[in-house]
Design a protein around this motif. Sequence first.
Motif, PDB file in Angstrom:
ATOM      1  N   ASN A   1      78.739   5.918   6.945  1.00 23.65           N
ATOM      2  CA  ASN A   1      79.885   6.671   7.462  1.00 23.65           C
ATOM      3  C   ASN A   1      80.033   6.511   8.975  1.00 23.65           C
ATOM      4  O   ASN A   1      80.371   7.454   9.702  1.00 23.65           O
ATOM      5  CB  ASN A   1      79.733   8.152   7.114  1.00 23.65           C
ATOM      6  CG  ASN A   1      81.056   8.899   7.160  1.00 23.65           C
ATOM      7  OD1 ASN A   1      82.134   8.297   7.215  1.00 23.65           O
ATOM      8  ND2 ASN A   1      80.979  10.218   7.161  1.00 23.65           N
TER       9      ASN A   1
ATOM     10  N   THR B   1      76.578  17.169  -5.257  1.00 29.46           N
ATOM     11  CA  THR B   1      77.948  17.587  -4.974  1.00 29.46           C
ATOM     12  C   THR B   1      77.923  18.888  -4.177  1.00 29.46           C
ATOM     13  O   THR B   1      77.092  19.767  -4.413  1.00 29.46           O
ATOM     14  CB  THR B   1      78.717  17.782  -6.288  1.00 29.46           C
ATOM     15  OG1 THR B   1      78.651  16.571  -7.043  1.00 29.46           O
ATOM     16  CG2 THR B   1      80.165  18.135  -6.026  1.00 29.46           C
TER      17      THR B   1
ATOM     18  N   ARG C   1      79.775  14.112  -2.610  1.00 36.08           N
ATOM     19  CA  ARG C   1      81.200  14.378  -2.434  1.00 36.08           C
ATOM     20  C   ARG C   1      81.453  15.878  -2.380  1.00 36.08           C
ATOM     21  O   ARG C   1      80.656  16.679  -2.861  1.00 36.08           O
ATOM     22  CB  ARG C   1      82.001  13.741  -3.576  1.00 36.08           C
ATOM     23  CG  ARG C   1      81.813  12.235  -3.701  1.00 36.08           C
ATOM     24  CD  ARG C   1      82.635  11.669  -4.839  1.00 36.08           C
ATOM     25  NE  ARG C   1      82.382  10.243  -5.016  1.00 36.08           N
ATOM     26  CZ  ARG C   1      83.007   9.277  -4.346  1.00 36.08           C
ATOM     27  NH1 ARG C   1      83.934   9.607  -3.449  1.00 36.08           N
ATOM     28  NH2 ARG C   1      82.732   8.004  -4.557  1.00 36.08           N
ATOM     29  N   ARG C   2      82.586  16.206  -1.823  1.00 33.44           N
ATOM     30  CA  ARG C   2      82.972  17.603  -1.749  1.00 33.44           C
ATOM     31  C   ARG C   2      83.375  18.091  -3.138  1.00 33.44           C
ATOM     32  O   ARG C   2      84.068  17.405  -3.882  1.00 33.44           O
ATOM     33  CB  ARG C   2      84.125  17.796  -0.769  1.00 33.44           C
ATOM     34  CG  ARG C   2      83.784  17.420   0.657  1.00 33.44           C
ATOM     35  CD  ARG C   2      84.873  17.836   1.612  1.00 33.44           C
ATOM     36  NE  ARG C   2      85.092  19.273   1.618  1.00 33.44           N
ATOM     37  CZ  ARG C   2      85.927  19.910   2.441  1.00 33.44           C
ATOM     38  NH1 ARG C   2      86.602  19.219   3.355  1.00 33.44           N
ATOM     39  NH2 ARG C   2      86.079  21.214   2.374  1.00 33.44           N
TER      40      ARG C   2
ATOM     41  N   PHE D   1      77.029  14.418   7.395  1.00 29.42           N
ATOM     42  CA  PHE D   1      77.621  14.359   6.056  1.00 29.42           C
ATOM     43  C   PHE D   1      77.990  12.903   5.774  1.00 29.42           C
ATOM     44  O   PHE D   1      78.901  12.342   6.404  1.00 29.42           O
ATOM     45  CB  PHE D   1      78.854  15.251   5.966  1.00 29.42           C
ATOM     46  CG  PHE D   1      78.541  16.725   6.042  1.00 29.42           C
ATOM     47  CD1 PHE D   1      78.262  17.441   4.893  1.00 29.42           C
ATOM     48  CD2 PHE D   1      78.529  17.378   7.264  1.00 29.42           C
ATOM     49  CE1 PHE D   1      77.972  18.799   4.953  1.00 29.42           C
ATOM     50  CE2 PHE D   1      78.242  18.731   7.345  1.00 29.42           C
ATOM     51  CZ  PHE D   1      77.950  19.438   6.183  1.00 29.42           C
TER      52      PHE D   1
ATOM     53  N   GLY E   1      78.903  11.757   2.705  1.00 25.26           N
ATOM     54  CA  GLY E   1      79.834  11.605   1.593  1.00 25.26           C
ATOM     55  C   GLY E   1      79.201  10.867   0.429  1.00 25.26           C
ATOM     56  O   GLY E   1      77.975  10.785   0.276  1.00 25.26           O
ATOM     57  N   GLY E   2      80.037  10.289  -0.419  1.00 27.09           N
ATOM     58  CA  GLY E   2      79.532   9.507  -1.543  1.00 27.09           C
ATOM     59  C   GLY E   2      79.081   8.129  -1.101  1.00 27.09           C
ATOM     60  O   GLY E   2      79.746   7.461  -0.304  1.00 27.09           O
TER      61      GLY E   2
END
Length: 661
Positions: free
Chosen positions: A184, A199, A232-233, A255, A257-258
């Motif tokens: 990211n 998640t 993921r959110r 963070f 993410g995926g």
Amino acid sequence: MRIAIDARLNAYRQGGISQYTRQLLMALPDVARDDEFVCLQHRDQLRPLAIAPNVSRRTALTPPHHRFEQWTLPLEVMLARPNVLHCPDFIAPTRRPCPAVVTIHDLAFMHYPEILDDSARAYYGQVKSNAPRADGVIAVSEATRQDIAQFLDMPAEQIDVIHEAAASLYQPIELRAGEARVLNGKPVQAGSFLLFVSTLEPRKNLPTLLQALRICLDRQPNAGYRLLIVGRRGWRDEAIFAAVRDLNLADHVQFAGGVGQYDLRWLYNACRIYINPSLYEGFGLPLLEAMACGAACLAAATSSLPEIGGNAAVYVPPLDADIWADEIAALWDDDERRAELGRMGVARARQFSWARAARETMAVYRRAAERLPARAVVAPPAAPLFARELAALEPSTAMHAMHVPSPGGPRACLRCGANLVPGTLQSQLALRPLAEHEGSQPIAPRMWACARCGHVELVLDWSVAVHQAVPDAPEAAQPLAHAEANADLPEPIDPADAPEEIAPPVDVAAEVDAPEEIAPPAEAAAEANAPEEIAPPADAAAEANAPEEIVAAAAAEASAPEEIAPPAEDSADEPEERLAALEIPELHPAPLDAIAAAVNGHDAPHSVAANGAAGPDAHAPAGEDAPPPGAPPAGTGRRGRPRAEPAAETPKRRQNRAKRK
């Protein structure tokens, strides 16, 4: 068998249920090569989840969790024409064209109803009425099965526990010193971060972990603590970002993410500590994946996490931020402890296999297709009885009271059904009798442990209890099945004490005073009818042609045991003429056939004769016209019986005979 698997959710999510569906689809074709699998995938996912000769992809137009799913999905399933439908996402169609199996991963929404939004509550709220209607229910852990039995009011024996496993991709890899990757847009260096994978949702308990991180930073500002959150959110995750802002952790929390599966494998291997502070987990697959990669793990002491992690992880109360901070600081600086937990985690992860999960799932499919009930849960043993209580019972009652699994094994786990492993207790334990049984001595139990779920049982050794009650009864602790198996067997008889009628055959022959070469040793029933004298040889009894002696010999034949005598020679006289010349008295025991056979010298027993009559060879002349040995006499059939006069030949018979010629 044709099996359809609902994989529509994989078009929208990658972890959790989607990961379970993907791994199961990849393992099933190898363990069931003769069966056919149909993967129902959403139209937005064009790539097949599994590629195998017995797997086919079929497009489904109904989106997952759609409000019209109960009406449109059965139509799409009917077009696939499966024998069984597997729904890994909790809910099966109520109106369906075939039996259905559902997998329930957890019931966290029943423990914490506030974690669901309106749309999720509308979908998962169907599980209470839907699961009892399914033809098979699979729980991914024993903790989930207990929740299903409690919240859905289903018998535990109707629920199959089938554990998941980490994919074969997740395994230890070699890392270079100072190795880093960019996630990211930010670099991540190996060995410098705490890792959380899941998640983002309320039950993951991330605010407590963030508070523990803040405590660690306040205690040791220069320790270099850093938390990497991968996932993921989900829903209602605003409190997580608010906690990062309020605790001033923006520089210490990232963070990501995926991420892809190869990046995730690298993160599991590169993290300093993997942390799972979840309030509730149905299985905890990320924990098992981290252990498979050799990561040191901290987990919450709740739900299924201790069942999955066993002794390869450190467990912390989920809501105590101070204890979380203490354990994080202790492992952060202890390299040996982290390495030891990593080795134990790899060994623990190898006890789970997708191949075994696929075989157990196929067994559920077959039972559902045949509408058979689920396997029975191993029942716990009966309540133990102390030595004094066993002594007060009757012997037969005491044996039935001891009809429990042997303390020597094998034993099955009461929680997951796996085989238990015997162990030794570090401290001495003893089962103390009640107050009213002060005379009984304490009995030491034996320990059995389950390597799969960590369940421990203390089993009472019945042999010790029985010997305390009845010291002179060494066989009292034998299993009841052994006594029942030998109940119908007769006791051995001593030949010296045996009665005469069942004495050995040699003694029977001695009682008759028969020569050993003539008397039959096995025919004890012929003693009563046996004559006192033995028939002389055939060549010394030529005077036995008298009719009276022949009739007596025939009468003896009727009462003597049946024996097959060798065929002998006979005179040329017709049997009808010889029978007509005899004055035969009425003898009921002797049939006419036996009399005729005695006249012709056939079928008469030659081992034992009556009234000194000779055997069949006494009637055989030595002339040249005599038939060869073994041939039947003239005018008789193959068995020595007289032949009937041929009937007069009719024109029809004459015509048939001419045709045959």
